[in-house]
Design a protein around this motif. Structure first.
Motif: not given
Length: 387
Positions: A40-42, A46, A50, A79, A81, A83
């Motif tokens: 999960p980058l968001t 997130g 990161y 990558e 994401d 989310k």
């Protein structure tokens, strides 16, 4: 001319299908193998995702190649994401399969890891979790491994710590529908009761809740000695601040997700005294790989405009990557099924300790680090091991 065009199109389509099925890609004379990053980058997780990705990116910088059959392959990270969402997790997992990934790393968050598990299993592409601690991630899935300890251990560690500190009454707060939160909360609850403790309040909240005063008021009335509240990075400062605003003086405790500097920044002085369990402490490197990692990764954090305090999940992300490389070399192949078979046999000196897997694909970890927020920083308290 038309026949030639059709033949060329067929050849191009065939080569793209072969790549999508996993394996190595030929580019400009250099061979390449793809490792997928499923994180999960968001979304709600997130921030933690990161941090985990940074560990993987740094590992790729330190070890950018791998040998297969005596040939050097460049390692390409792709990558996706997820989310922090179970539905998006399936889409992200499918995109990594389509990218030709031979092995996949992640995810931060047990719920998204569980949601994507069948995708990896059905396509015979192994996944290596870094910090997804719920037992269901690997249970019954021959293609999911992980390098962290599990929630039954973590919950027991925190229950024992609370009991040893004199707590006799505990309250537990968990998030509905979140596998990590509900799982860890229940393991703590069970272990605390077995020690002779009394769980005086069990509270649950919905995703995206911002007002916790109602459940905290119920907890205050029960007068617990400790509150155990495993939850996301986004939720943690809200629970902490609102508890202190209501005059609750009980010790507030949680699991590994709370080791994030943004929680201290957002909770401010209210975060003082919060206790958590985690996977790694840079003041006590367990291996030679750890000592090397600590020096280099702190510089890497500064380069990426991050505090030079090493998150445990970054260390686990790094370990997941080097474990993948070891399995690829041991398999001597870019095929997912061969790498999966090799993972069962790896023996890696990682940043977080020695990594070997049991029959469920779980690392044989037996150590947790207890930390406390003191002076606006996470401070090491003690190491807890089990046999």
């Amino acid at each position: 001319m038309k026949k030639l065009t059709v033949c060329l199109l067929v050849l191009l389509l065939a080569s793209s299908v072969l790549f999508a099925a996993g394996g190595a890609e030929q580019k400009s004379g250099a061979k390449e193998i793809v490792i997928g990053v499923f994180e999960p980058l968001t979304g709600e997780n997130g921030g933690g995702g990161y941090q985990e990705v940074l560990g993987m990116r740094y590992a790729n910088k330190v070890y950018p190649t791998v040998k297969i059959n005596g040939e050097t392959y460049n390692v390409k990270l792709v990558e996706a994401d997820n989310k922090s969402d179970k539905t998006e997790a399936v889409t992200a997992a499918q995109s990594l399969i389509s990218s030709g990934a031979s092995v996949i790393l992640g995810s931060y968050g047990s719920g998204v890891s569980i949601a994507a598990g069948d995708i990896f299993l059905d396509n015979k592409v192994p996944a290596i979790g870094a910090s997804c601690t719920n037992p269901q991630v690997t249970l019954g899935n021959d293609y999911y491994y992980r390098v962290c300890f599990l929630d039954p251990f973590q919950g027991t560690v925190m229950a024992n710590f609370a009991w040893q500190e004199g707590a006799k009454k505990a309250a537990v707060i968990t998030q509905l529908g979140d596998d990590y939160s509900s799982g860890l909360g229940n393991f703590f609850l069970r272990a605390f009761k077995e020690l002779g403790g009394n769980v005086v309040s069990e509270q649950q909240f919905q995703t995206n809740t911002t007002d916790f005063k109602s459940i905290l008021t119920n907890i205050k009335a029960a007068n617990p000695d400790v509150i155990f509240a495993p939850s996301s990075i986004a939720t943690a400062p809200l629970i902490i601040k609102q508890a202190r605003e209501l005059g609750i003086t009980a010790k507030i405790m949680a699991g590994d997700t709370w080791e994030n500097s943004s929680i201290i920044e957002n909770a401010g002085a209210s975060a003082e005294g919060v206790v958590l369990s985690t996977f790694f402490d840079d003041a006590d490197p367990a291996t030679a790989e750890a000592a090397k990692f600590i020096e280099g990764f702190k510089k890497y954090l500064v380069e990426n405009k991050q505090p030079d305090i090493i998150p445990a999940v970054s260390a686990l992300g790094y370990d997941a990557y080097i474990t993948a490389l070891k399995a690829i070399e041991l398999a001597n192949s870019s095929k997912g099924s061969a790498i999966r078979d090799a993972l069962a046999k790896v023996d890696v000196e990682g940043v977080t300790g020695r990594i070997v897997f049991n029959e469920n694909g779980d690392a044989n970890k037996d150590m947790a680090f207890i930390k406390v927020v003191e002076g606006g920083q996470f401070k090491f308290l003690k190491t807890v091991s089990v046999i």
